[in-house]
Design an enzyme around this catalytic site. Structure first.
Site, mmCIF file in Angstrom:
data_model
loop_
_atom_site.group_PDB
_atom_site.id
_atom_site.type_symbol
_atom_site.label_atom_id
_atom_site.label_comp_id
_atom_site.label_asym_id
_atom_site.label_seq_id
_atom_site.Cartn_x
_atom_site.Cartn_y
_atom_site.Cartn_z
ATOM 1 C CE LYS A 86 -4.060 1.704 2.612
ATOM 2 N NZ LYS A 86 -4.865 1.437 3.828
ATOM 3 C CG LEU A 129 -4.737 6.890 4.018
ATOM 4 C CD1 LEU A 129 -3.672 7.117 5.084
ATOM 5 C CD2 LEU A 129 -4.357 5.708 3.129
ATOM 6 C CB SER A 138 -8.163 2.883 3.036
ATOM 7 O OG SER A 138 -7.293 2.298 3.985
ATOM 8 C CB ILE A 148 -7.858 2.863 11.385
ATOM 9 C CG1 ILE A 148 -7.889 3.444 12.804
ATOM 10 C CG2 ILE A 148 -8.680 3.729 10.448
ATOM 11 C CD1 ILE A 148 -7.191 4.790 12.955
ATOM 12 N N GLY A 149 -10.489 0.658 10.494
ATOM 13 C CA GLY A 149 -11.948 0.494 10.563
ATOM 14 C C GLY A 149 -12.440 -0.594 9.630
ATOM 15 N N GLY A 150 -11.478 -1.296 9.011
ATOM 16 C CA GLY A 150 -11.848 -2.352 8.070
ATOM 17 C C GLY A 150 -10.996 -2.328 6.810
ATOM 18 C CB SER A 151 -8.391 0.055 5.758
ATOM 19 O OG SER A 151 -9.205 1.201 5.765
#
Lengths: 561, 561
Positions: B131, B180, B206, B227-230
């Site tokens: 990434k 992001l 992301s 940080i939330g599903g990325s």
């Protein structure tokens, strides 16, 4: 309601809790102007010979004695309770006694042992004194603030649960300063705690009640907390042992403090011990063997490792933090430690402090990101007076609360500093740093202002053990006043700290000298193990031949070095 | 300078980096309206049979092949580079190729193997896509912001150093969304990345470039952040594997993101894999065996434990998070997983979500404690347009920055919620939770708005593995429209998410269904091991007999349940 009326509640709780049968009449106590009261337990007649012997034992030895059936938990806790009552009369170190509950618990343990022939756990029957802000179910928890005098803890702090499971007995709760942010121990609830070696000196703080408890041997083990030296200063000031673990190892649930939720710099909870480094290890092992991370999930799930003592390490001696040179007795103790370590075959090098002013700049800002608003609000709630050392600590605060972005920048600076310091220790091959625990010996009451011999290891989050060097302030320390003329302070801070010495070094005569061993991040086990070497060497060579040492030619380095 | 001029720099870097010899002329590419492009590597003629076989292999198998001398690192990396160039032409997933350096490194590895007969390390010769915001020395690192288009990384991110030491080869850098913070993948620098299963769908975000890279098999392993599903949304959307480790295990030094120093909710870096859960474990082992905590001291020094697979555990299936019921294909996959786990002798129970709205309330506030000021400032610097999903994410932010006290209150709420959830799993005896990875299959481009099937495990800091169920959206999923009449959404959010399905379920035909296995805090090793069981069961029973399954009588639960 006036703050005095509120504050009285804490005194009432304390008074009601003292086991009256062990109180000596005031006219049997040493006169208030008698400074050193260490001998009083032996002379006052309250404790018999067995009780005196018991209170001279380490937790490790006591457990062995109970395991062998030679001692009962009840006689152990009774002996320490007596001594604690005496200590409180002399030093004002307690906030609450828990005598009845402690005796009941001791009898339960004795019954268990009688029934099974086994100990409940590794701390079976060990009396432990507990700093007041570590909550105990159904008891008040004021954390040194009058505003919290009525607060009741809903349950035992998790660390107490762990220790209880291991067999510990909590018999007395101990004093702390207003705001929990003095390296002394004075508040508007319980008043001022003093040092058993010299009652005109501070027992240290913020775990000052614990310092007095250890110094007077009111318990073999105590529990303190530390965000800038609050375990280590009391240990050093009172000739005791203290351990600051790496953050997120010991459980903090149920410990009451201002700024809950502040996590940029975390306070830690850890042991003080009256008798030995082994007892620090015993405490840590008992706590972490209970796997507190399975309840308090912010802890790191690192079991307490059993490490073997060895002598294959390198000690860097930090003589001076580059900001405030330590007073002569401290330097003398470091010199002695150096030669004894070398004689023991340990590799010793000098350690140059790395940006300690920068470290202090970060941590002092992290203490009060809200400009101390939450603490000031607590004080304002009852209009209790702000004590001078509280104002001193609050003076670290930025005049206005930090912005979110400013707090982030501080976190980055903190982590970068930690990484750099760690890398430096690695590249220099230094496993442990031996250094002062404070700029001097026990401060005079109200005078402890310089935090950075301990706080630096908080910002770096390194584990640190304080131990007694076996040395005390001697006449020879006082004889170096002539150096004064040739010496120039590097800063007003250094000048201030040295005035405290030069104004009258005789104030400190007889005060013990503690030293500090610092290890690498998360190497708690190794740090405790390593600290045993200088401790044992100094104890062997010094304590057992104190007279010889006092007349030895240990050199005090020139002031202008 | 206009933002377009600035943004062009990123495109130029990308264009210059593409190995021209492997570019297909546009007229040889599938027409833009061809949605599924998975078969193109086989039909286009760019890759020979061996290259096709190589790019179908797992990292584990490739290393075995190189260790046996059957494969060379050079032919491995060349095959994946070819496929990556093709993938980029079809999916716009790359931000920069590193072909030359990768080939040079592969030759070095081959020479080493030839000289010593040994592999350099456990990732010898494995191509890994990276990434873009994971910094690479001397290359630009824009993290999806035009304002950062000129920023050069001073050194390789620490995780890349660890992987490099293990023998990995980095051959292509991959796209990410502006800020992001989309579960899609679009920015003003590289444009929009699409899903190889259906180019009108999102590859997730992301780490969307990584999703496309895995789905199209441009690398056996990739590195994303979450940080939330990325990591997990791209894995689920693209039929791949993804792992979100517990915080503070994998090293984050050198990863560029807005809000550096924000630590109330930490993003993590972790692997995606094209072929197997074993590859996730291989990656983790290589990273943690390098002991990154000895450099990045904020990490927890927990070595990667080798755990044995076993079947003595309990899986709680979470059918619904209590807020937004998942779309029919997801429920169908969970039903299939349940019966296959039961058939395999695993204990399966239902898991009731515990206060997931509360969890979302906390994490959504923690994302932007400064009211997203730092991100908005970055965008304003160049006046690049704020993309719709950026605005969407910024809408989580409180209108004004939080006060210091408010951030502390959020930290307390977070820790309390973590402790409660952990206690609940313990008391219910649930070791792992099997649940959706997203409310549906791959979202249509720009439509991914519901984060809480993944973000909930971020706020709880639980390790989570996403794996392909082996199932895809089938005609039968589309035939349940009649249920629509009997069903009432519990909230406008749920109605919104279901409109996306009902508006035209046919949009999702052929999209793969990923599922998620969540373990307890710091039980990363056990979670990866446990995820192998449902994965293997579903792969065995489904993939190898897909036709049989399609006609089976797996029940879709009623919508109003």
């Amino acid at each position: 309601m006036s703050w005095q009326t509120e504050a009285l509640k804490a005194k009432t709780i304390l008074q009601n809790s003292i086991p009256k049968e062990w109180l000596l009449p005031v006219n049997k106590l040493p006169p208030p102007d008698q400074k050193n009261v260490l001998d009083f337990p032996r002379t006052c007649g309250l404790l018999n010979d067995k009780e005196l012997s018991i209170t001279d034992m380490s937790a490790t030895a006591l457990v062995a004695g109970m395991g062998a059936g030679i001692l009962s938990a009840e006689e152990v806790v009774a002996a320490f309770l007596k001594r604690a009552v005496l200590g409180h009369q002399l030093l004002n170190f307690a906030t609450e006694f828990m005598a009845e509950k402690a005796i009941v618990r001791a009898r339960e343990l004795d019954a268990y042992y009688k029934r099974t022939g086994k100990l409940v756990g590794p701390l079976h029957g060990v009396p432990i004194s507990v700093k007041e802000h570590i909550g105990i179910k159904d008891l008040t928890c004021n954390a040194g603030y009058v505003a919290w005098v009525n607060d009741i803890a809903p349950e035992d702090a998790l660390i107490l649960q762990c220790l209880h499971k291991a067999g510990a007995i909590f018999h007395v709760r101990t004093n702390q300063p207003q705001s929990l942010m003095h390296l002394c121990c004075s508040n508007n609830l319980t008043g001022t705690t003093t040092n058993p070696f010299n009652r005109s000196l501070s027992p240290g703080g913020s775990s000052g009640g614990e310092g007095a408890s250890m110094g007077f041997k009111c318990a073999p083990l105590g529990i303190g907390t530390d965000i800038g030296g609050s375990i280590r200063a009391p240990a050093a000031f009172c000739n005791a042992y203290g351990f600051r673990p790496t953050m997120r190892r010991n459980p903090c649930l149920g410990i009451k403090a201002p700024e809950p939720g502040q996590e940029a710099i975390l306070g830690v909870v850890g042991p003080l011990a009256a008798q030995s480094i082994d007892d620090l290890e015993l405490f840590q092992r008992a706590v972490l063997d209970a796997e507190p991370w399975d309840i308090e999930t912010s802890l790191v799930p690192l079991p307490w490792r059993r490490v073997k003592e060895n002598r294959e390490f390198t000690v860097g001696i930090m003589w001076d933090d580059g900001l405030v040179r330590p007073h002569p007795p401290i330097t003398r103790a470091l010199e002695a430690a150096k030669s004894q370590l070398q004689a023991a075959g340990i590799k010793v090098v000098d350690w140059e402090p790395y940006k300690h002013a920068h470290g202090w700049d970060i941590i002092s800002k992290l203490y009060y990101p809200d400009s101390a608003a939450s603490q000031k609000h607590l004080i304002a709630q009852t209009s209790e007076p702000t004590l001078p050392l509280t104002s001193w600590a609050f003076s670290y605060a930025h005049p206005t609360p930090f912005s979110i972005a400013e707090t982030w920048a501080l976190n980055i600076a903190r982590d970068k500093y930690r990484d750099e310091y760690h890398a430096l220790m690695k590249t220099q091959g230094v496993d442990f740093i031996l250094c002062p625990a404070y700029v001097g010996v026990a401060a005079a009451l109200g005078e402890a202002q310089y935090w950075n011999y301990t706080a630096i290891w908080n910002i770096l989050d390194l584990p640190a053990v304080v131990f007694p060097s076996g040395m005390k302030v001697e006449d020879e320390d006082l004889s170096h006043v002539e150096e004064r003329s040739g010496w120039k302070a590097r800063s007003e801070v250094e000048a201030r700290e040295w005035r405290k010495w030069w104004v009258d070094p005789g104030r400190f005569l007889g005060a013990p000298v503690g030293l500090q061993v610092v290890g690498r991040h998360f190497k708690d086990e190794e740090t405790i193990a390593a600290a045993k070497t200088p401790e044992a060497e100094m104890a062997n060579k010094l304590l057992t031949s104190e007279m010889e040492l006092a007349s030895s030619n240990v050199r005090i380095p020139e002031m202008d070095q």
